[in-house]
Every structure is written in C-alpha cells, then in structure tokens.
Design a protein around this motif. Sequence first.
Motif, PDB file in Angstrom:
ATOM      1  N   UNK A 150       0.852  -1.192   0.000  1.00 52.81           N
ATOM      2  CA  UNK A 150       0.000   0.000   0.000  1.00 52.81           C
ATOM      3  C   UNK A 150       0.884   1.236   0.000  1.00 52.81           C
ATOM      4  N   UNK A 151       0.857   1.959  -1.107  1.00 50.06           N
ATOM      5  CA  UNK A 151       1.693   3.148  -1.231  1.00 50.06           C
ATOM      6  C   UNK A 151       0.980   4.400  -0.741  1.00 50.06           C
ATOM      7  N   UNK A 152      -0.354   4.421  -0.866  1.00 49.44           N
ATOM      8  CA  UNK A 152      -1.115   5.596  -0.420  1.00 49.44           C
ATOM      9  C   UNK A 152      -2.573   5.198  -0.264  1.00 49.44           C
ATOM     10  N   UNK A 153      -3.226   5.824   0.706  1.00 48.69           N
ATOM     11  CA  UNK A 153      -4.642   5.571   0.987  1.00 48.69           C
ATOM     12  C   UNK A 153      -5.387   6.899   0.951  1.00 48.69           C
ATOM     13  N   UNK A 154      -6.518   6.925   0.265  1.00 45.78           N
ATOM     14  CA  UNK A 154      -7.290   8.167   0.169  1.00 45.78           C
ATOM     15  C   UNK A 154      -7.917   8.516   1.514  1.00 45.78           C
ATOM     16  N   UNK A 155      -7.704   9.753   1.937  1.00 50.53           N
ATOM     17  CA  UNK A 155      -8.297  10.252   3.173  1.00 50.53           C
ATOM     18  C   UNK A 155      -8.988  11.585   2.865  1.00 50.53           C
ATOM     19  N   UNK A 156      -9.222  12.381   3.872  1.00 50.50           N
ATOM     20  CA  UNK A 156     -10.026  13.599   3.706  1.00 50.50           C
ATOM     21  C   UNK A 156      -9.529  14.537   2.591  1.00 50.50           C
ATOM     22  N   UNK A 157      -8.209  14.707   2.360  1.00 48.74           N
ATOM     23  CA  UNK A 157      -7.783  15.617   1.288  1.00 48.74           C
ATOM     24  C   UNK A 157      -8.197  15.173  -0.110  1.00 48.74           C
ATOM     25  N   UNK A 158      -8.535  13.900  -0.320  1.00 45.50           N
ATOM     26  CA  UNK A 158      -9.092  13.477  -1.593  1.00 45.50           C
ATOM     27  C   UNK A 158      -8.132  12.744  -2.516  1.00 45.50           C
ATOM     28  N   UNK A 159      -8.662  12.413  -3.699  1.00 45.39           N
ATOM     29  CA  UNK A 159      -7.943  11.579  -4.662  1.00 45.39           C
ATOM     30  C   UNK A 159      -6.687  12.255  -5.190  1.00 45.39           C
ATOM     31  N   UNK A 160      -6.801  13.515  -5.587  1.00 49.64           N
ATOM     32  CA  UNK A 160      -5.645  14.195  -6.178  1.00 49.64           C
ATOM     33  C   UNK A 160      -4.483  14.240  -5.200  1.00 49.64           C
ATOM     34  N   UNK A 161      -4.763  14.521  -3.923  1.00 47.84           N
ATOM     35  CA  UNK A 161      -3.703  14.574  -2.912  1.00 47.84           C
ATOM     36  C   UNK A 161      -3.073  13.198  -2.724  1.00 47.84           C
ATOM     37  N   UNK A 162      -3.901  12.142  -2.751  1.00 45.05           N
ATOM     38  CA  UNK A 162      -3.370  10.792  -2.602  1.00 45.05           C
ATOM     39  C   UNK A 162      -2.446  10.431  -3.766  1.00 45.05           C
ATOM     40  N   UNK A 163      -2.867  10.732  -4.995  1.00 46.23           N
ATOM     41  CA  UNK A 163      -2.057  10.387  -6.155  1.00 46.23           C
ATOM     42  C   UNK A 163      -0.776  11.210  -6.203  1.00 46.23           C
ATOM     43  N   UNK A 164      -0.846  12.456  -5.786  1.00 52.25           N
ATOM     44  CA  UNK A 164       0.374  13.275  -5.712  1.00 52.25           C
ATOM     45  C   UNK A 164       1.356  12.669  -4.711  1.00 52.25           C
ATOM     46  N   UNK A 165       0.845  12.229  -3.564  1.00 54.30           N
ATOM     47  CA  UNK A 165       1.675  11.591  -2.537  1.00 54.30           C
ATOM     48  C   UNK A 165       2.311  10.309  -3.095  1.00 54.30           C
ATOM     49  N   UNK A 166       1.513   9.496  -3.783  1.00 54.64           N
ATOM     50  CA  UNK A 166       2.034   8.253  -4.348  1.00 54.64           C
ATOM     51  C   UNK A 166       3.139   8.533  -5.357  1.00 54.64           C
ATOM     52  N   UNK A 167       2.961   9.578  -6.163  1.00 54.97           N
ATOM     53  CA  UNK A 167       3.985   9.933  -7.131  1.00 54.97           C
ATOM     54  C   UNK A 167       5.281  10.367  -6.474  1.00 54.97           C
ATOM     55  N   UNK A 168       5.179  11.122  -5.386  1.00 58.19           N
ATOM     56  CA  UNK A 168       6.386  11.582  -4.689  1.00 58.19           C
ATOM     57  C   UNK A 168       7.157  10.432  -4.056  1.00 58.19           C
ATOM     58  N   UNK A 169       6.460   9.339  -3.764  1.00 60.41           N
ATOM     59  CA  UNK A 169       7.102   8.229  -3.046  1.00 60.41           C
ATOM     60  C   UNK A 169       7.172   6.955  -3.883  1.00 60.41           C
ATOM     61  N   UNK A 170       7.169   7.106  -5.193  1.00 61.65           N
ATOM     62  CA  UNK A 170       7.211   5.923  -6.059  1.00 61.65           C
ATOM     63  C   UNK A 170       8.506   5.138  -5.899  1.00 61.65           C
ATOM     64  N   UNK A 171       9.576   5.798  -5.418  1.00 62.65           N
ATOM     65  CA  UNK A 171      10.854   5.089  -5.245  1.00 62.65           C
ATOM     66  C   UNK A 171      10.808   4.061  -4.130  1.00 62.65           C
ATOM     67  N   UNK A 172       9.724   4.036  -3.350  1.00 59.23           N
ATOM     68  CA  UNK A 172       9.594   3.049  -2.277  1.00 59.23           C
ATOM     69  C   UNK A 172       9.211   1.667  -2.801  1.00 59.23           C
TER      70      UNK A 172
END
Length: 265
Positions: free
Chosen positions: A169-191
């Motif tokens: 699980x690289x990212x889970x959608x929470x209150x900030x929404x889908x766009x924030x989750x996908x941005x987070x996942x992109x920043x941490x793709x090296x994991x």
Amino acid sequence: MSRTAIIAGQGALVETLVAALDSPLVYALEGFEPAVPAQPFRIERLVPFLDQLINADVDKVIFVGAIRRPRLEPEAFDPRTAQLVPRILTAMQSGDDAALREVLDIFEEYDLKVCGVDEILPDLVPQSGVLTGDPSEADRRDAAQGAAILAGTGQFDIGQGVVVAQGLCLALETLPGTAAMLEFAGRHRELRPNPDGAKGVFFKAPKPTQDRRIDLPTIGPDTVAQAAAAGLAGIAWQAGGVIVLDRDRTVSAATEAGLFLWARD
C-alpha cells in the motif's frame, strides 16, 4: 406533474446530470454551489426545504456532486428542523456515511424517492471489463490487494481509493481526496521494492456499507492525468460501483498515456 430535483454539490457530474434530465429543479447546500445555476438551502432549515420540494411537485431526488460537512449554526434552526438535530448528530458521530443515510431516511419520510445516478444514467457506471490497455498479472494482483484493503478500511469511513504497488500500500485516500493521494504516491514511487517491477495501480471502490444512491466514487480525465503523473500502470475499480465521467475523453487520455482502465469484477 411530478418533477425531479437535483441536490447538487460541486464537480463535472452535476452538469452531466442536469443536461441529461428534462428541466430538473437544481438546489445546492449553501456554500457548495455548483457551476450550474442552483437555488441554495441550509441544513438548519431542512424541513422548510422539504416542504418547498413537495410544493413544487417534486417526487424524485438525486444527490450528486462533492460537498464537505457544513458548519451548523444553532441559532439558525427553525423549530421543526431542530427536532431532527438529535437524529442527525447521533448519525454524524458514526461517520459521514451514517449521516448521509440518516438524511436520505428523512427525505424518504417525506415521500421523496431518492435515486442513485446509476438509476438515471446507467452508462456512466461501467460493468465488468477492460476499457483500454492490458493489465498484467502483477497489476491484477495489485488491484486485488487494493480491493482487499478498501474492504478492510471501509468500516472506518476513511476513503474510496488506494494505490498499491508490488503488493504494498503506497497511499490511501483520506479527507484531502484523490488528487492529494495520487500526488503523494507519485512523490514516493521510489519506495517500490523493485524499481523495474510493476508500477502500481490506483484502485477505487465504494465503501462496503455505504448507500450507493449517494457519493459513488468518480473518475474522469483529470484522474487519468493524475495517475499518469504518479507513474502508475493504470486505474482499476469495482465494476458497477464507480462513475466514469466523459468516458470517451477518459479512455482516450488513458490510451494516450499508456494506462489501462479496468472495471474489475
């Protein structure tokens, strides 16, 4: 003559629905008005608003679009709506889904039938199948893991989306929404354990206990752009449980970006 009312939030789905229906009445919670003209109302005067719908010969109501939980002003409640406050507050303590179900119950107690978007525009909610691309076996395993994660987190009223890469699980959608989750996942793709392995999948589904007449998850061309920017392989979702806006543009954008789109059984 019976009429249909749209209780509108924000987002492109509102315009799609208004265009598809024959002269619907459009209302919006004050502070969350959509791009189309809408008459505002307040939760603090919910019962007078229900009276207004009945007096306008409304017998069918559709909730569509995004809103956030409004701030309530105690002094603004009229006496009849104030009698509903204990019900609504008790439901809100159990989460947004419970609060929404309580609101739907109140509408139906006034003989207003609440319809889901999929009842009105079934083509917006794809059934099982791949719309474009070709998910690999690794992608299919990641989608299955995403489905399992959302099935487990649904009881906590967290969100309707998750990003899984190589089983993690690289990212889970929470209150900030889908766009924030996908941005987070992109920043941490090296994991991802294997940099040359599966890129990851964005999986979306309704919460297991939510009332599907309201707040169905939605994807569209913007979602595709965000998933592509996050470096993912594609988007999968629960078949029959997710609205796809502007399907032709969404599929075209995914094809151009090299992403798959898959309505998973």
